[in-house]
Design a protein around this motif. Structure first.
Motif, short mmCIF file in Angstrom:
data_model
loop_
_atom_site.label_atom_id
_atom_site.label_comp_id
_atom_site.label_asym_id
_atom_site.label_seq_id
_atom_site.Cartn_x
_atom_site.Cartn_y
_atom_site.Cartn_z
N HIS A 30 41.04 57.88 36.44
CA HIS A 30 40.13 57.57 35.15
C HIS A 30 40.05 55.94 35.35
CE1 HIS A 30 38.25 57.60 31.17
NE2 HIS A 30 38.70 56.41 31.09
N VAL A 31 41.03 55.30 35.34
CA VAL A 31 41.15 53.74 35.52
C VAL A 31 40.53 53.34 36.52
CG1 VAL A 31 42.86 51.97 35.49
CG2 VAL A 31 43.17 53.81 33.79
N HIS A 32 41.02 53.91 37.64
CA HIS A 32 40.38 53.33 39.07
C HIS A 32 38.88 53.49 39.14
CE1 HIS A 32 44.50 53.46 41.14
NE2 HIS A 32 44.56 52.73 40.05
N ALA A 33 38.44 54.41 38.46
CA ALA A 33 36.86 54.64 38.33
C ALA A 33 36.24 53.86 37.70
CB ALA A 33 36.53 55.93 38.13
N ARG A 34 37.00 52.96 36.71
CA ARG A 34 36.37 52.21 35.76
C ARG A 34 36.61 50.80 35.70
NH1 ARG A 34 36.59 57.01 34.20
NH2 ARG A 34 35.13 58.14 32.69
N ARG A 35 37.63 50.27 36.52
CA ARG A 35 37.81 48.86 36.41
C ARG A 35 37.25 48.16 37.67
NH1 ARG A 35 44.49 48.59 37.95
NH2 ARG A 35 43.97 49.54 40.27
N ARG A 36 36.86 46.90 37.47
CA ARG A 36 36.59 46.06 38.70
C ARG A 36 37.71 45.63 39.33
NH1 ARG A 36 31.64 42.36 36.70
NH2 ARG A 36 30.59 43.92 35.13
N ARG A 37 37.70 45.14 40.73
CA ARG A 37 38.54 44.55 41.46
C ARG A 37 38.98 43.28 40.61
NH1 ARG A 37 38.04 40.57 45.11
NH2 ARG A 37 35.95 40.76 45.25
N PHE A 38 40.23 43.15 40.61
CA PHE A 38 40.83 42.04 39.58
C PHE A 38 41.06 40.83 40.71
CE2 PHE A 38 44.65 39.79 38.14
CZ PHE A 38 44.27 39.49 36.82
N GLU A 39 40.96 39.74 40.09
CA GLU A 39 41.42 38.57 40.71
C GLU A 39 42.30 37.55 39.95
OE1 GLU A 39 38.51 36.03 42.67
OE2 GLU A 39 37.57 37.66 43.89
N PRO A 40 43.43 37.28 40.48
CA PRO A 40 44.37 36.60 39.33
C PRO A 40 43.61 34.92 39.09
CG PRO A 40 45.29 36.50 41.54
CD PRO A 40 44.19 37.42 41.54
N ASP A 41 44.14 34.87 38.02
CA ASP A 41 43.56 33.32 37.60
C ASP A 41 44.07 32.35 38.47
OD1 ASP A 41 42.56 31.18 35.88
OD2 ASP A 41 44.12 31.13 34.63
N SER A 42 43.37 31.21 38.70
CA SER A 42 43.77 30.16 39.65
C SER A 42 43.03 28.85 39.06
CB SER A 42 42.96 30.44 40.92
OG SER A 42 41.72 30.56 40.84
N ALA A 43 43.51 27.91 39.53
CA ALA A 43 42.90 26.49 39.27
C ALA A 43 41.48 26.54 39.51
CB ALA A 43 43.43 25.44 40.21
N ALA A 44 41.06 27.20 40.53
CA ALA A 44 39.50 27.19 40.97
C ALA A 44 38.55 27.66 39.63
CB ALA A 44 39.37 27.95 42.22
N GLY A 45 39.43 29.17 39.27
CA GLY A 45 38.71 29.81 38.25
C GLY A 45 38.73 28.90 36.93
N GLY A 46 39.57 27.95 36.64
CA GLY A 46 39.55 27.17 35.40
C GLY A 46 38.34 26.32 35.62
N GLU A 47 38.18 25.75 37.05
CA GLU A 47 37.13 24.74 37.18
C GLU A 47 35.64 25.22 37.06
OE1 GLU A 47 34.91 21.47 38.29
OE2 GLU A 47 37.13 21.74 37.36
N ILE A 48 35.89 26.71 37.55
CA ILE A 48 34.41 27.23 37.31
C ILE A 48 33.93 27.34 35.70
CG2 ILE A 48 33.34 29.46 37.47
CD1 ILE A 48 34.71 29.77 40.30
N ALA A 49 35.04 27.64 34.90
CA ALA A 49 34.72 27.80 33.61
C ALA A 49 34.42 26.47 33.01
CB ALA A 49 36.02 28.42 32.90
#
Length: 303
Positions: free
Chosen positions: A153-172
């Motif tokens: 059930h979970v695998h059918a509904r969740r998106r691929r996860f990417e851990p937080d990173s400095a690049a993610g913070g910059e995009i935000a």
């Protein structure tokens, strides 16, 4: 002493309770109930304190979850987990970061209480089916079946996860600057085609009652929010639920916060919390811990 043992394992116990319940206040209630029960236990009857406490918290959380789910059926507008402020090191444990992310917590809401407990204890915290069976009072073969069903059930509904990173913070941060500048094209360039905004006002603050989906609608929605409220707020970067986030303060008080889900360099989801009841507790940095269940004698899941 009972208090010392409970304090030692409190981060692990809180993490389990929070992932089972989706609310920091509910998790704290469960920990308080579990502590009172723990104080009544004769230490000589417990082979291993951590294993015993995990079992106790799991059972208390399951009892609590049934009441919590009934309340959420009457919730006004979209419901989001109560956000928890997390330290940077949470992102270093990919399994832990994914398990407390808004996306995963919303998927967990679609499981029934027993499925949720089995999935969280096995797939996040690494307990065996036999140990979980002892914790929730079911046969091991039944737990295996529940685990398989919940995982599918979970695998059918969740998106691929990417851990937080400095690049993610910059995009935000780039997204927030573009919104402040009113730059529609810059916003669109940072959004994934299927981006979604989910806002939680709990019927107590202005928020979109339904998810906003797609680049054009999300860009217009964000610019509208900025024109009506965000332009006068002080914005601080932060991390919530292992994700890059922004805190919006008006008059020094936390008015709302936004958490960003980022994948392949694009924002795939924005989670906006405006419910004042949930924001009241959002300043506390919560220590989270998955523990090391294979060390220290997990055999003592019984009194």
């Amino acid at each position: 002493m009972a208090e010392d043992a409970f304090s030692e394992h409190r981060p692990l116990l809180f993490t389990i309770a929070y992932e089972l319940l989706g609310g920091a206040a509910d998790a704290e209630d469960v920990l308080q109930e579990s502590y009172l029960r723990w104080r009544e236990v004769d230490p000589g009857t417990v082979g291993h304190a951590r294993a015993y406490l995990v079992r106790t918290v799991t059972r208390q959380a399951l009892n609590h979850l049934r009441a919590v789910k009934a309340r959420r059926e009457e919730y006004v507008g979209s419901w989001l987990p109560e956000p928890i402020r997390t330290a940077p090191e949470v992102g270093e444990d990919v399994v832990l970061a994914e398990s407390v992310s808004m996306a995963m917590m919303l998927v967990l809401e679609t499981l029934n209480p027993t499925e949720r407990a089995v999935f969280v204890l096995h797939d996040v915290f690494g307990y065996t089916h036999g140990e979980i069976a002892a914790a929730i009072g079911k046969a091991e073969v039944t737990v295996r079946q529940i685990a398989h069903r919940a995982r599918r059930h979970v695998h059918a509904r969740r998106r691929r996860f990417e851990p937080d990173s400095a690049a993610g913070g910059e995009i935000a941060q780039r997204f927030l600057r573009s919104a402040a500048d009113g730059d529609v094209q810059a916003l669109m360039d940072l959004l994934a085609p299927d981006v979604v905004v989910i806002s939680d006002g709990g019927g107590k603050a202005v928020a979109a009652r339904r998810p906003v989906v797609g680049r054009p609608d999300v860009a217009r929605f964000v610019l509208g929010v900025y024109r009506t409220s965000a332009m006068t707020a002080r914005i601080e970067p932060a991390r919530y639920n292992g994700m890059p986030a922004a805190r919006f303060l008006t008059g020094g008080a936390l008015d709302w916060l936004a958490a960003f889900e980022i994948r392949d360099g694009r924002i795939t989801a924005l989670y906006g919390m405006r419910n004042p009841d949930k924001l009241d507790r959002a300043d506390v940095v919560r220590p989270l811990d998955r523990g090391t269940p294979d060390q220290g004698g997990r055999q003592a899941w019984r009194p």
